[in-house]
Design a protein around this motif. Sequence first.
Motif, mmCIF file in Angstrom:
data_model
loop_
_atom_site.group_PDB
_atom_site.id
_atom_site.type_symbol
_atom_site.label_atom_id
_atom_site.label_comp_id
_atom_site.label_asym_id
_atom_site.label_seq_id
_atom_site.Cartn_x
_atom_site.Cartn_y
_atom_site.Cartn_z
ATOM 1 N N LEU A 62 0.832 -1.200 0.000
ATOM 2 C CA LEU A 62 0.000 0.000 0.000
ATOM 3 C C LEU A 62 0.871 1.257 0.000
ATOM 4 O O LEU A 62 1.827 1.370 0.769
ATOM 5 C CB LEU A 62 -0.896 0.011 1.243
ATOM 6 N N LYS A 63 0.531 2.195 -0.884
ATOM 7 C CA LYS A 63 1.206 3.491 -0.926
ATOM 8 C C LYS A 63 0.185 4.558 -0.542
ATOM 9 O O LYS A 63 -0.908 4.604 -1.094
ATOM 10 C CB LYS A 63 1.713 3.809 -2.327
ATOM 11 N N LEU A 64 0.571 5.387 0.401
ATOM 12 C CA LEU A 64 -0.257 6.526 0.783
ATOM 13 C C LEU A 64 0.493 7.799 0.425
ATOM 14 O O LEU A 64 1.719 7.867 0.548
ATOM 15 C CB LEU A 64 -0.573 6.518 2.276
ATOM 16 N N TYR A 65 -0.256 8.789 -0.014
ATOM 17 C CA TYR A 65 0.316 10.072 -0.397
ATOM 18 C C TYR A 65 -0.243 11.149 0.522
ATOM 19 O O TYR A 65 -1.426 11.147 0.839
ATOM 20 C CB TYR A 65 -0.035 10.393 -1.851
ATOM 21 N N GLU A 66 0.644 12.041 0.945
ATOM 22 C CA GLU A 66 0.208 13.171 1.773
ATOM 23 C C GLU A 66 1.056 14.387 1.432
ATOM 24 O O GLU A 66 2.187 14.258 0.964
ATOM 25 C CB GLU A 66 0.293 12.845 3.252
ATOM 26 N N VAL A 67 0.486 15.552 1.652
ATOM 27 C CA VAL A 67 1.241 16.770 1.370
ATOM 28 C C VAL A 67 2.357 16.908 2.396
ATOM 29 O O VAL A 67 2.232 16.466 3.542
ATOM 30 C CB VAL A 67 0.343 18.027 1.362
ATOM 31 N N ASN A 68 3.430 17.511 1.978
ATOM 32 C CA ASN A 68 4.582 17.737 2.833
ATOM 33 C C ASN A 68 4.363 19.050 3.589
ATOM 34 O O ASN A 68 4.723 20.120 3.107
ATOM 35 C CB ASN A 68 5.854 17.795 1.982
ATOM 36 N N LEU A 69 3.770 18.950 4.747
ATOM 37 C CA LEU A 69 3.406 20.143 5.514
ATOM 38 C C LEU A 69 4.606 20.919 6.031
ATOM 39 O O LEU A 69 4.453 22.051 6.473
ATOM 40 C CB LEU A 69 2.478 19.764 6.667
ATOM 41 N N THR A 70 5.805 20.340 5.960
ATOM 42 C CA THR A 70 6.998 21.070 6.386
ATOM 43 C C THR A 70 7.525 21.989 5.282
ATOM 44 O O THR A 70 8.377 22.824 5.547
ATOM 45 C CB THR A 70 8.122 20.099 6.812
ATOM 46 N N ASP A 71 7.000 21.838 4.070
ATOM 47 C CA ASP A 71 7.437 22.669 2.948
ATOM 48 C C ASP A 71 6.663 23.983 2.971
ATOM 49 O O ASP A 71 5.434 23.984 2.923
ATOM 50 C CB ASP A 71 7.190 21.936 1.630
ATOM 51 N N PRO A 72 7.349 25.130 3.045
ATOM 52 C CA PRO A 72 6.645 26.413 3.101
ATOM 53 C C PRO A 72 5.782 26.681 1.869
ATOM 54 O O PRO A 72 4.803 27.418 1.956
ATOM 55 C CB PRO A 72 7.765 27.445 3.242
ATOM 56 N N ARG A 73 6.123 26.076 0.726
ATOM 57 C CA ARG A 73 5.299 26.250 -0.476
ATOM 58 C C ARG A 73 3.920 25.641 -0.276
ATOM 59 O O ARG A 73 2.920 26.169 -0.760
ATOM 60 C CB ARG A 73 5.981 25.622 -1.690
ATOM 61 N N ILE A 74 3.849 24.546 0.459
ATOM 62 C CA ILE A 74 2.566 23.890 0.730
ATOM 63 C C ILE A 74 1.729 24.750 1.663
ATOM 64 O O ILE A 74 0.530 24.927 1.448
ATOM 65 C CB ILE A 74 2.779 22.471 1.300
ATOM 66 N N SER A 75 2.351 25.284 2.703
ATOM 67 C CA SER A 75 1.610 26.148 3.632
ATOM 68 C C SER A 75 1.015 27.342 2.904
ATOM 69 O O SER A 75 -0.151 27.682 3.095
ATOM 70 C CB SER A 75 2.535 26.639 4.745
ATOM 71 N N ALA A 76 1.815 27.965 2.049
ATOM 72 C CA ALA A 76 1.344 29.130 1.301
ATOM 73 C C ALA A 76 0.249 28.738 0.308
ATOM 74 O O ALA A 76 -0.750 29.457 0.159
ATOM 75 C CB ALA A 76 2.509 29.782 0.564
ATOM 76 N N THR A 77 0.415 27.605 -0.341
ATOM 77 C CA THR A 77 -0.592 27.130 -1.304
ATOM 78 C C THR A 77 -1.900 26.825 -0.597
ATOM 79 O O THR A 77 -2.976 27.175 -1.093
ATOM 80 C CB THR A 77 -0.081 25.877 -2.046
ATOM 81 N N LYS A 78 -1.817 26.205 0.557
ATOM 82 C CA LYS A 78 -3.029 25.886 1.318
ATOM 83 C C LYS A 78 -3.770 27.153 1.712
ATOM 84 O O LYS A 78 -4.985 27.243 1.543
ATOM 85 C CB LYS A 78 -2.671 25.064 2.556
ATOM 86 N N ARG A 79 -3.046 28.149 2.207
ATOM 87 C CA ARG A 79 -3.687 29.417 2.583
ATOM 88 C C ARG A 79 -4.315 30.098 1.370
ATOM 89 O O ARG A 79 -5.428 30.614 1.450
ATOM 90 C CB ARG A 79 -2.676 30.346 3.252
ATOM 91 N N LEU A 80 -3.626 30.063 0.244
ATOM 92 C CA LEU A 80 -4.137 30.670 -0.979
ATOM 93 C C LEU A 80 -5.431 29.997 -1.422
ATOM 94 O O LEU A 80 -6.423 30.664 -1.718
ATOM 95 C CB LEU A 80 -3.093 30.584 -2.095
ATOM 96 N N ILE A 81 -5.439 28.680 -1.450
ATOM 97 C CA ILE A 81 -6.634 27.939 -1.874
ATOM 98 C C ILE A 81 -7.791 28.215 -0.923
ATOM 99 O O ILE A 81 -8.922 28.457 -1.359
ATOM 100 C CB ILE A 81 -6.336 26.434 -1.978
ATOM 101 N N GLU A 82 -7.526 28.183 0.378
ATOM 102 C CA GLU A 82 -8.592 28.448 1.354
ATOM 103 C C GLU A 82 -9.171 29.845 1.173
ATOM 104 O O GLU A 82 -10.384 30.032 1.231
ATOM 105 C CB GLU A 82 -8.058 28.265 2.777
ATOM 106 N N GLU A 83 -8.311 30.827 0.952
ATOM 107 C CA GLU A 83 -8.780 32.204 0.771
ATOM 108 C C GLU A 83 -9.576 32.341 -0.521
ATOM 109 O O GLU A 83 -10.632 32.985 -0.541
ATOM 110 C CB GLU A 83 -7.599 33.175 0.773
ATOM 111 N N LEU A 84 -9.094 31.746 -1.601
ATOM 112 C CA LEU A 84 -9.825 31.809 -2.870
ATOM 113 C C LEU A 84 -11.186 31.120 -2.762
ATOM 114 O O LEU A 84 -12.183 31.640 -3.264
ATOM 115 C CB LEU A 84 -8.997 31.178 -3.994
ATOM 116 N N GLU A 85 -11.231 29.969 -2.097
ATOM 117 C CA GLU A 85 -12.517 29.276 -1.923
ATOM 118 C C GLU A 85 -13.484 30.118 -1.098
ATOM 119 O O GLU A 85 -14.665 30.166 -1.378
ATOM 120 C CB GLU A 85 -12.294 27.900 -1.309
ATOM 121 N N ARG A 86 -12.958 30.774 -0.061
ATOM 122 C CA ARG A 86 -13.795 31.637 0.775
ATOM 123 C C ARG A 86 -14.362 32.792 -0.060
ATOM 124 O O ARG A 86 -15.567 33.085 -0.004
ATOM 125 C CB ARG A 86 -13.000 32.178 1.951
ATOM 126 N N LEU A 87 -13.508 33.418 -0.846
ATOM 127 C CA LEU A 87 -13.953 34.540 -1.667
ATOM 128 C C LEU A 87 -14.963 34.118 -2.735
ATOM 129 O O LEU A 87 -15.927 34.834 -3.001
ATOM 130 C CB LEU A 87 -12.758 35.222 -2.331
#
Length: 90
Positions: A62-87
């Motif tokens: 079994l292979k599981l995939y997860e975002v690399n939460l230690t990568d600052p690009r992921i944190s920024a991307t997550k915030r961007l997506i959340e803000e765009l979805e909210r708007l």
Amino acid sequence: MDIEVLFESKGRFRVLRFLLKEGQANISRIVRETRLPHRLVKRHLEELVEKGLVIEKRYGRLKLYEVNLTDPRISATKRLIEELERLWSE
């Protein structure tokens, strides 16, 4: 991976967005939820793993995939997506 490359592919964006929301999943679930072909999801996951944005974990066969939460690009991307979805939902 340039930001343009990440967002130029609707499929790659859907895979990453799904993983950001769900935390982790196997490829079958990602295929089912994103409604993308298996081979396309596999290619996107390989690219995201290669660039360090997604982590692949193996448990036997079994292979599981997860975002690399230690990568600052992921944190920024997550915030961007959340803000765009909210708007867009207003």
